[in-house]
Design a protein around this motif. Structure first.
Motif, mmCIF file in Angstrom:
data_model
loop_
_atom_site.group_PDB
_atom_site.id
_atom_site.type_symbol
_atom_site.label_atom_id
_atom_site.label_comp_id
_atom_site.label_asym_id
_atom_site.label_seq_id
_atom_site.Cartn_x
_atom_site.Cartn_y
_atom_site.Cartn_z
ATOM 1 N N ASP A 71 0.827 -1.208 0.000
ATOM 2 C CA ASP A 71 0.000 0.000 0.000
ATOM 3 C C ASP A 71 0.862 1.260 0.000
ATOM 4 O O ASP A 71 0.417 2.324 -0.423
ATOM 5 N N GLY A 74 3.426 0.512 -3.660
ATOM 6 C CA GLY A 74 2.755 0.103 -4.892
ATOM 7 C C GLY A 74 2.644 -1.413 -4.969
ATOM 8 O O GLY A 74 3.586 -2.127 -4.635
ATOM 9 N N GLU A 129 -8.387 -5.578 -8.852
ATOM 10 C CA GLU A 129 -8.503 -4.243 -9.433
ATOM 11 C C GLU A 129 -8.281 -4.224 -10.940
ATOM 12 O O GLU A 129 -8.455 -3.187 -11.577
ATOM 13 N N THR A 191 -1.958 -3.172 -14.706
ATOM 14 C CA THR A 191 -2.122 -1.792 -14.245
ATOM 15 C C THR A 191 -2.153 -1.765 -12.733
ATOM 16 O O THR A 191 -2.832 -2.574 -12.095
ATOM 17 N N ASP A 192 -1.406 -0.860 -12.156
ATOM 18 C CA ASP A 192 -1.358 -0.717 -10.700
ATOM 19 C C ASP A 192 -2.245 0.454 -10.290
ATOM 20 O O ASP A 192 -2.002 1.602 -10.674
ATOM 21 N N TYR A 193 -3.276 0.162 -9.487
ATOM 22 C CA TYR A 193 -4.205 1.202 -9.050
ATOM 23 C C TYR A 193 -3.930 1.655 -7.616
ATOM 24 O O TYR A 193 -4.771 2.296 -7.001
ATOM 25 N N THR A 194 -2.766 1.327 -7.096
ATOM 26 C CA THR A 194 -2.428 1.727 -5.731
ATOM 27 C C THR A 194 -2.516 3.244 -5.576
ATOM 28 O O THR A 194 -1.891 4.000 -6.316
ATOM 29 N N GLY A 195 -3.316 3.680 -4.599
ATOM 30 C CA GLY A 195 -3.427 5.106 -4.319
ATOM 31 C C GLY A 195 -4.212 5.900 -5.336
ATOM 32 O O GLY A 195 -4.248 7.129 -5.271
ATOM 33 N N LYS A 196 -4.847 5.215 -6.302
ATOM 34 C CA LYS A 196 -5.600 5.913 -7.335
ATOM 35 C C LYS A 196 -7.097 5.830 -7.055
ATOM 36 O O LYS A 196 -7.563 4.932 -6.355
ATOM 37 N N ASP A 197 -7.836 6.760 -7.614
ATOM 38 C CA ASP A 197 -9.291 6.744 -7.524
ATOM 39 C C ASP A 197 -9.806 5.748 -8.550
ATOM 40 O O ASP A 197 -9.903 6.064 -9.744
ATOM 41 N N ILE A 198 -10.114 4.548 -8.104
ATOM 42 C CA ILE A 198 -10.525 3.494 -9.041
ATOM 43 C C ILE A 198 -11.837 3.864 -9.731
ATOM 44 O O ILE A 198 -12.032 3.591 -10.905
ATOM 45 N N ALA A 201 -11.186 6.060 -12.518
ATOM 46 C CA ALA A 201 -10.477 5.387 -13.608
ATOM 47 C C ALA A 201 -11.406 4.510 -14.447
ATOM 48 O O ALA A 201 -11.007 3.951 -15.454
#
Length: 205
Positions: A71, A74, A129, A191-198, A201
């Motif tokens: 977390d 990444g 994710e 694709t790494d969505y760590t810390g992103k607004d899924i 996206a």
């Protein structure tokens, strides 16, 4: 299931191949080690069982720990670090086993699940994710179980065949390293969505 196969075939395959370095070595370290330890290392089954159980107890701590670290740094980064560690550790693992010292053999078995845990901690989030919200359960399950067919299930059989053919544990270590390379390539393509607004996206659409 048909919908996710149609819309996300790439994600399903990448999820399965990403698990190569997690699944195959895991069953070598927890299943194949019993026949190898008894017949080649000449240690008792109870000794091996105690060592594997001890490794499992350590995983009770290390799996959530590596999930937490992922977390921060990444999911892909943590996962790929685990894959590289697994690829290298295979050679170290068998070198430690062949020292002939029960204490070092015990240590090797305990440490064997740590590279696995580096991947298993962030794995659920990384794979889930990759799919849209409505298809996430089906997509994750297909990728997950496909890996059991191509990686986890045949791993002890392949390890047994390699040792019987080449009469060397190095061949098994090379097999583990190949699995690690496959995992690295597949994970790099995810694709790494760590810390992103899924939601932003579009993953939940």
């Amino acid at each position: 299931m048909l919908t996710v196969i149609k819309r996300h075939p790439r994600e399903i395959l990448l999820s399965a191949f990403a698990r190569m370095a997690e699944q195959a070595p895991f069953y070598i370290f927890t299943a194949f080690i019993f026949s190898y330890g008894i017949e080649t290392l000449h240690v008792s089954r109870n000794f091996l069982l105690t060592a594997v159980l001890s490794a499992s107890v350590l995983s009770f701590i290390s799996i959530p720990l590596f999930g937490h670290i992922s977390d921060r740094i990444g999911r892909k980064n943590m996962y790929m670090i685990g894959a590289v560690t697994t690829g290298v550790f295979g050679f170290i693992y068998f070198a430690l086993l062949h020292t002939g010292s029960e204490a070092i053999i015990f240590l090797a078995i305990i440490l064997s699940l740590l590279p696995h845990d580096m991947m298993y901690g962030p794995q659920a989030a990384l794979i889930a994710e990759s799919f849209t919200g409505r298809l996430r359960y089906s997509g994750s399950s297909l990728g997950y179980q496909l890996a059991s067919i191509i990686a986890g299930g045949p791993a002890p059989l392949i390890a047994t065949w390699l040792f019987g053919t080449f009469h060397s544990s190095t061949a098994i270590a090379v097999y583990i390293a190949v699995c690690a390379v496959i995992t690295l390539v597949a994970t790099a393509m995810m694709t790494d969505y760590t810390g992103k607004d899924i939601n932003a996206a579009g993953v939940y659409e």
